[in-house]
Design a protein around this motif. Structure first.
Motif, PDB file in Angstrom:
ATOM      1  N   GLY A 133       0.818  -1.204   0.000  1.00  0.00           N
ATOM      2  CA  GLY A 133       0.000   0.000   0.000  1.00  0.00           C
ATOM      3  C   GLY A 133       0.852   1.254   0.000  1.00  0.00           C
ATOM      4  O   GLY A 133       0.558   2.224  -0.701  1.00  0.00           O
ATOM      5  N   VAL A 160      -1.244   3.655  -1.935  1.00  0.00           N
ATOM      6  CA  VAL A 160      -2.608   3.121  -1.718  1.00  0.00           C
ATOM      7  C   VAL A 160      -3.404   3.016  -3.016  1.00  0.00           C
ATOM      8  O   VAL A 160      -4.517   3.538  -3.144  1.00  0.00           O
ATOM      9  CB  VAL A 160      -3.389   3.922  -0.647  1.00  0.00           C
ATOM     10  N   GLN A 189      -5.013   0.645  -4.008  1.00  0.00           N
ATOM     11  CA  GLN A 189      -6.275  -0.068  -3.794  1.00  0.00           C
ATOM     12  C   GLN A 189      -7.420   0.849  -3.429  1.00  0.00           C
ATOM     13  O   GLN A 189      -8.589   0.436  -3.476  1.00  0.00           O
ATOM     14  CB  GLN A 189      -6.101  -1.153  -2.715  1.00  0.00           C
ATOM     15  N   LEU A 190      -7.127   2.096  -3.072  1.00  0.00           N
ATOM     16  CA  LEU A 190      -8.175   3.064  -2.742  1.00  0.00           C
ATOM     17  C   LEU A 190      -8.281   4.179  -3.781  1.00  0.00           C
ATOM     18  O   LEU A 190      -9.383   4.555  -4.188  1.00  0.00           O
ATOM     19  CB  LEU A 190      -7.914   3.682  -1.368  1.00  0.00           C
ATOM     20  N   VAL A 223      -9.965   3.156  -7.566  1.00  0.00           N
ATOM     21  CA  VAL A 223     -11.212   2.376  -7.648  1.00  0.00           C
ATOM     22  C   VAL A 223     -11.971   2.649  -8.946  1.00  0.00           C
ATOM     23  O   VAL A 223     -12.476   1.706  -9.578  1.00  0.00           O
ATOM     24  CB  VAL A 223     -12.102   2.654  -6.416  1.00  0.00           C
ATOM     25  N   TRP A 277     -12.686  -7.208   7.136  1.00  0.00           N
ATOM     26  CA  TRP A 277     -12.644  -5.957   6.381  1.00  0.00           C
ATOM     27  C   TRP A 277     -11.220  -5.427   6.263  1.00  0.00           C
ATOM     28  O   TRP A 277     -10.796  -4.998   5.194  1.00  0.00           O
ATOM     29  CB  TRP A 277     -13.522  -4.908   7.070  1.00  0.00           C
ATOM     30  N   ILE A 278     -10.485  -5.460   7.369  1.00  0.00           N
ATOM     31  CA  ILE A 278      -9.115  -4.938   7.366  1.00  0.00           C
ATOM     32  C   ILE A 278      -8.240  -5.724   6.403  1.00  0.00           C
ATOM     33  O   ILE A 278      -7.481  -5.147   5.605  1.00  0.00           O
ATOM     34  CB  ILE A 278      -8.510  -4.986   8.788  1.00  0.00           C
ATOM     35  N   ILE A 308      -9.025  -4.732   2.761  1.00  0.00           N
ATOM     36  CA  ILE A 308      -8.492  -3.433   2.331  1.00  0.00           C
ATOM     37  C   ILE A 308      -6.978  -3.498   2.157  1.00  0.00           C
ATOM     38  O   ILE A 308      -6.426  -3.028   1.156  1.00  0.00           O
ATOM     39  CB  ILE A 308      -8.887  -2.334   3.333  1.00  0.00           C
ATOM     40  N   GLY A 348      -6.034  -5.672  -0.818  1.00  0.00           N
ATOM     41  CA  GLY A 348      -6.243  -5.123  -2.146  1.00  0.00           C
ATOM     42  C   GLY A 348      -4.932  -4.735  -2.812  1.00  0.00           C
ATOM     43  O   GLY A 348      -4.733  -4.977  -4.008  1.00  0.00           O
ATOM     44  N   THR A 389      -8.039  -6.593  -7.776  1.00  0.00           N
ATOM     45  CA  THR A 389      -8.250  -5.849  -6.528  1.00  0.00           C
ATOM     46  C   THR A 389      -9.742  -5.637  -6.306  1.00  0.00           C
ATOM     47  O   THR A 389     -10.249  -5.793  -5.185  1.00  0.00           O
ATOM     48  CB  THR A 389      -7.539  -4.488  -6.577  1.00  0.00           C
ATOM     49  N   TYR A 399     -12.508  -6.828  -3.113  1.00  0.00           N
ATOM     50  CA  TYR A 399     -13.530  -6.002  -2.474  1.00  0.00           C
ATOM     51  C   TYR A 399     -14.917  -6.611  -2.635  1.00  0.00           C
ATOM     52  O   TYR A 399     -15.709  -6.636  -1.683  1.00  0.00           O
ATOM     53  CB  TYR A 399     -13.522  -4.591  -3.072  1.00  0.00           C
ATOM     54  N   LEU A 442     -15.848  -7.284   1.103  1.00  0.00           N
ATOM     55  CA  LEU A 442     -16.571  -6.101   1.571  1.00  0.00           C
ATOM     56  C   LEU A 442     -18.044  -6.128   1.184  1.00  0.00           C
ATOM     57  O   LEU A 442     -18.856  -5.426   1.785  1.00  0.00           O
ATOM     58  CB  LEU A 442     -15.916  -4.830   1.020  1.00  0.00           C
TER      59      LEU A 442
END
Length: 494
Positions: free
Chosen positions: A32, A37, A39-40, A43, A106-107, A110, A113, A307, A311, A315
């Protein structure tokens, strides 16, 4: 049998308590940080990559060349991910680890990812041609990128055992549990018949090759997952006033603010990471085998697609299962492991007895598609270890036996073997992708530069001439085929 189960469980407890959390969380944080990051922040690109058909490739041409689009590759990996782990695995995690296990799922999703992005991007780079299709995965980037053949062989053996045999036995075990609960029949004969039916149906498809598997999974996975999500959403909406307390319970148990019936923060974390990994497989090295089959214009695109798969699996689908259980009436946690029947009972308490049969129906098709997806991932590695058609057919027969055996086997032992296999794959795969992560960063930079210049990213191996053993990406296929003038333009923009 009990002695073997105790030995395997003891080993798993050590690995999943002291080793795997550090490895998975550490790898996720490392990747990450290195990808800023990805993965965020990317998106939107993930959604675009999963549905696009590369320019210059028509539908017929794509079929002729190899026929695995980005979406088909996504559904093959999703078929492996979305299945028993999303229904039975989540139930086991909550029943033993309490609501806090959901938080750690969840952690790990993320963080995972970023790990999934790196491993799938590397798989695309070092994929190889296999007749009219592509093949690749960790074994290939271990050998071609890391140049360590013994590691690639060890990983392939671990994946063949875990996905081809143990995971498939677990899928059938869960189907047999669900159907037995629905019909109130749990005799050995009844379960054996269920196993035989699934084995015969699986054999018909897996002997048909990757195209048949892809064609089945791209229909089954979206439809069944969608139906399950709709029912789960109904449960959440009708209990919306209880959702804040449920979320508070998840976070409180995860961070140790609350404890119930022996479900401590340690057990919640261990179970959440275990079942999260079993479900989304980030860092395990399984999804890259499917990612490598895709026909795309740039390796990063499949990194982003996979990735998104993590999710969607954890998620979305796992969360819906967790909400169904936690919002269900009279659900007891922290005592003994309960699989599919816990999810069935929780849903039935909200929608009526038909919920029991609905879960059985959905689980049957999701788990069946997982058997197909798992088989394909294993097949790719069998072909890496041996090009013999005879060996492949013997392996197919072994898979079908384990599919049948899963219906009559012990759930705790199957779970234990699955966790051992997963732990082995994670350790071997992370040992490879950490030193190779710099390559994924270069590819991401190349992709981002082209995006910034308003260009649909296209990769050609002469863009990174320092990379060795790259068989594809030479412009000979319909996707990366560009004129010398086009490629020169891309290089000038870099």
């Amino acid at each position: 049998m009990d002695v073997i189960e105790n030995l395997v469980t003891t080993g798993n407890d050590f690995l999943w308590t002291y080793i795997l959390p550090i490895v998975l969380v550490g790898a996720g944080l490392f990747f990450g940080f290195r990808t800023v990051v990805v993965q965020l922040r990317m998106v939107p690109d993930m959604f675009k990559a999963v549905v696009e058909r590369p320019k210059g490739v028509g539908r017929d041409e794509d079929e002729d060349y190899g026929g695995i689009s980005a979406f088909k590759a996504f559904t093959i990996s999703a078929a492996s991910r979305v299945g028993t782990g999303n229904i039975a695995g989540v139930a086991v995690a909550i029943s033993v680890g309490g609501p806090g296990a959901v938080f750690w799922m969840w952690i790990i999703a993320i963080l995972g990812g970023a790990t999934s992005f790196v491993e799938s991007t590397l798989a695309q780079l070092w994929k190889v041609r296999d007749g009219d299709a592509y093949r690749g995965g960790p074994a290939y980037y271990m050998k071609r990128g890391l140049k360590w053949t013994p590691l690639s062989i060890a990983f392939s053996i671990a994946l063949v055992f875990t996905f081809g045999l143990v995971y498939n036995a677990f899928q059938t075990n869960a189907i047999a549990d669900a159907v037995s609960f629905s019909f109130d029949q749990d005799s050995w004969t009844f379960r054996a018949i269920i196993g035989a039916v699934i084995a015969v149906a699986s054999g018909f498809i897996i002997f048909g090759g990757v195209q048949r598997i892809a064609n089945i999974t791209q229909i089954v996975v979206p439809f069944m997952a969608g139906a399950y999500l709709l029912v789960g959403a109904f449960v959440v909406i009708t209990n919306f006033d209880r959702v804040p307390d449920m979320v508070s319970s998840i976070v409180g148990h995860a961070l140790g603010f609350k404890e119930i019936a022996g479900a401590t923060i340690g057990s919640a974390m261990m179970l959440g990471i275990q079942r999260g990994l079993f479900s989304n497989e980030a860092g395990e090295g399984s999804a890259p085998n499917a990612a490598a089959t895709a026909t795309v214009s740039h390796p990063v695109k499949q990194g982003l697609v996979q990735t998104l798969g993590v999710y969607f699996d954890t998620l979305v689908v796992c969360t819906i299962t967790a909400f169904i259980i936690l919002l269900g009436q009279d659900v007891v946690y922290g005592q003994e492991a309960e699989g599919v029947p816990l999810t069935q009972a929780a849903l039935a308490s909200e929608v009526g007895d038909w919920g029991i049969h609905f879960v059985s129906f959905i689980l049957f098709f999701l788990a069946f598609s997982s058997i197909l997806g798992n088989y394909y991932l294993a097949e790719s590695n069998v072909e890496y270890l041996s090009g013999s058609k005879t060996v492949l057919n013997i392996f197919r027969c072994a898979v079908l036996f384990f599919v049948w055996f899963g219906a009559v086997g012990s759930l705790p032992l199957v779970f234990a073997l699955a966790d051992t296999g997963a732990a082995t794959m994670v350790l071997l795969n992370v040992a490879a992708i950490v030193p190779l992560s710099g390559v994924a960063i270069k590819l991401l930079k190349n992709y981002s530069q082209q995006r910034a210049n308003g260009v649909d990213p296209v990769f050609h191996r002469d863009m990174l001439p320092e990379l060795d053993n790259v068989e594809c990406w030479d412009g000979s296929d319909p996707v990366t085929r560009r004129s010398a003038e086009d490629r020169q333009t891309l290089r000038d923009q870099d």
